[in-house]
Design a protein around this motif. Structure first.
Motif, PDB file in Angstrom:
ATOM      1  N   UNK A 190      36.528  -1.362   5.326  1.00 31.24           N
ATOM      2  CA  UNK A 190      36.402  -1.683   3.906  1.00 31.24           C
ATOM      3  C   UNK A 190      36.429  -0.450   3.019  1.00 31.24           C
ATOM      4  N   UNK A 191      36.405   0.733   3.610  1.00 24.68           N
ATOM      5  CA  UNK A 191      36.377   1.956   2.818  1.00 24.68           C
ATOM      6  C   UNK A 191      35.075   2.152   2.070  1.00 24.68           C
ATOM      7  N   UNK A 192      34.008   1.600   2.594  1.00 29.67           N
ATOM      8  CA  UNK A 192      32.720   1.734   1.939  1.00 29.67           C
ATOM      9  C   UNK A 192      32.166   3.153   2.093  1.00 29.67           C
ATOM     10  N   UNK A 193      31.713   3.715   0.996  1.00 31.41           N
ATOM     11  CA  UNK A 193      31.096   5.044   1.025  1.00 31.41           C
ATOM     12  C   UNK A 193      29.714   5.057   0.382  1.00 31.41           C
ATOM     13  N   UNK A 194      29.274   3.899  -0.124  1.00 34.62           N
ATOM     14  CA  UNK A 194      27.948   3.781  -0.746  1.00 34.62           C
ATOM     15  C   UNK A 194      27.216   2.619  -0.079  1.00 34.62           C
ATOM     16  N   UNK A 195      26.189   2.941   0.687  1.00 34.51           N
ATOM     17  CA  UNK A 195      25.466   1.902   1.394  1.00 34.51           C
ATOM     18  C   UNK A 195      23.974   1.997   1.091  1.00 34.51           C
ATOM     19  N   UNK A 196      23.281   0.888   1.325  1.00 40.41           N
ATOM     20  CA  UNK A 196      21.828   0.865   1.248  1.00 40.41           C
ATOM     21  C   UNK A 196      21.295   0.382   2.590  1.00 40.41           C
ATOM     22  N   UNK A 197      20.176   0.939   3.004  1.00 46.95           N
ATOM     23  CA  UNK A 197      19.606   0.625   4.314  1.00 46.95           C
ATOM     24  C   UNK A 197      18.215   0.021   4.140  1.00 46.95           C
ATOM     25  N   UNK A 198      17.999  -1.088   4.822  1.00 40.13           N
ATOM     26  CA  UNK A 198      16.683  -1.730   4.895  1.00 40.13           C
ATOM     27  C   UNK A 198      16.243  -1.685   6.348  1.00 40.13           C
ATOM     28  N   UNK A 199      15.064  -1.159   6.607  1.00 40.64           N
ATOM     29  CA  UNK A 199      14.599  -1.058   7.995  1.00 40.64           C
ATOM     30  C   UNK A 199      13.082  -1.174   8.063  1.00 40.64           C
ATOM     31  N   UNK A 200      12.553  -1.342   9.289  1.00 41.10           N
ATOM     32  CA  UNK A 200      11.099  -1.303   9.455  1.00 41.10           C
ATOM     33  C   UNK A 200      10.584   0.080   9.849  1.00 41.10           C
ATOM     34  N   UNK A 201      11.440   1.095   9.907  1.00 37.64           N
ATOM     35  CA  UNK A 201      11.155   2.338  10.620  1.00 37.64           C
ATOM     36  C   UNK A 201      10.209   3.280   9.872  1.00 37.64           C
ATOM     37  N   UNK A 202       9.803   4.319  10.597  1.00 38.01           N
ATOM     38  CA  UNK A 202       9.042   5.414  10.019  1.00 38.01           C
ATOM     39  C   UNK A 202       9.930   6.219   9.069  1.00 38.01           C
ATOM     40  N   UNK A 203       9.297   6.946   8.159  1.00 36.58           N
ATOM     41  CA  UNK A 203      10.060   7.690   7.157  1.00 36.58           C
ATOM     42  C   UNK A 203      10.976   8.733   7.784  1.00 36.58           C
ATOM     43  N   UNK A 204      10.490   9.458   8.815  1.00 34.47           N
ATOM     44  CA  UNK A 204      11.339  10.506   9.389  1.00 34.47           C
ATOM     45  C   UNK A 204      12.523   9.932  10.144  1.00 34.47           C
TER      46      UNK A 204
END
Length: 241
Positions: free
Chosen positions: A117-131
């Motif tokens: 799709x040629x995407x270069x701007x994404x957002x991430x949702x996760x349960x993870x630790x900050x690091x």
């Protein structure tokens, strides 16, 4: 009709991906998913947590799937996000060398979809630790993909990821949608989120690529299956068709 058997590698404490994967395939004659586990109980950047992803353990689980004569093997996990994308490339090569079966992963599939799709701007949702989340962001930045929005829950226990409620996930997605990403990625295969992707796409007007779905998309594509037949799981199933 030829049967297609998908072999899926699963973290041992994951309780979300198996029912979601089977639900995606429901109603498709001849499609089935078969699972093999290896021990993963905690996600962090210390040596003990990182050691859970030693290739030898994963390949041992893959050889058990080979006994079921699966057509493809998919690693339904996101560890390459913080370990580095080359880890999954090498892992899949080693799985194929050991079993003779094509292999892919959730993250390799996700990255292929982003490229399609040629995407270069994404957002991430996760349960993870900050690091852990920062490491994922850095790996995408190095690949030329900007993480314009992120939300994490600072949880390390893998089992607990599946206990995250739909309401919490909806709040996370809403918080990153304000950054106007081209795609929002629920970045964990132990989140009960894949079935919500289509709803979020309609609500926020951008793609939503859930990592539990990305590996299913690629496994089916490797088997020559038209993924556009998989409806209700977001726009990604129409990609590459």
């Amino acid at each position: 009709m030829k049967r297609i058997r998908l072999g899926v590698l699963t973290p041992s404490s994951n309780t979300a991906l198996e029912p979601l994967t089977c639900a995606m395939l429901h109603g498709q004659p001849g499609l089935s998913a078969h699972f093999s586990r290896f021990s993963v109980t905690r996600i962090a950047l210390d040596e003990g947590a990182l050691g859970q992803f030693d290739d030898s353990k994963i390949i041992a689980a893959a050889t058990l799937l080979a006994d079921a004569r699966v057509d493809v093997i998919g690693w339904s996990g996101t560890a390459a996000g913080w370990l580095g994308f080359d880890r999954d490339r090498m892992l899949c090569e080693r799985i194929t060398a050991a079993t003779g079966i094509p292999a892919t992963s959730a993250i390799l599939a996700l990255n292929e979809l982003l490229a399609l799709r040629g995407f270069t701007r994404m957002a991430i949702v996760s349960p993870y630790l900050e690091d852990v989340q920062r490491r994922i962001q850095a790996n995408y930045a190095a690949a030329g993909i900007e993480v314009v929005g992120e939300s994490h829950l600072s949880i390390s226990e893998n089992f607990a990821f599946a206990e995250v409620t739909a309401a919490t996930l909806a709040q996370q997605v809403a918080s990153v949608a304000h950054a106007k990403p081209q795609v929002i990625v629920p970045y964990c295969t132990n989140l009960a989120s894949a079935h919500l992707a289509a709803q979020w796409e309609q609500q926020y007007g951008c793609a939503v690529y859930d990592t539990t779905s990305t590996v299913v998309w690629k496994m089916l594509r490797l088997c020559g299956f038209d993924t556009s037949a998989i409806v209700g799981w977001g726009s990604l199933m129409r990609e590459g068709c």
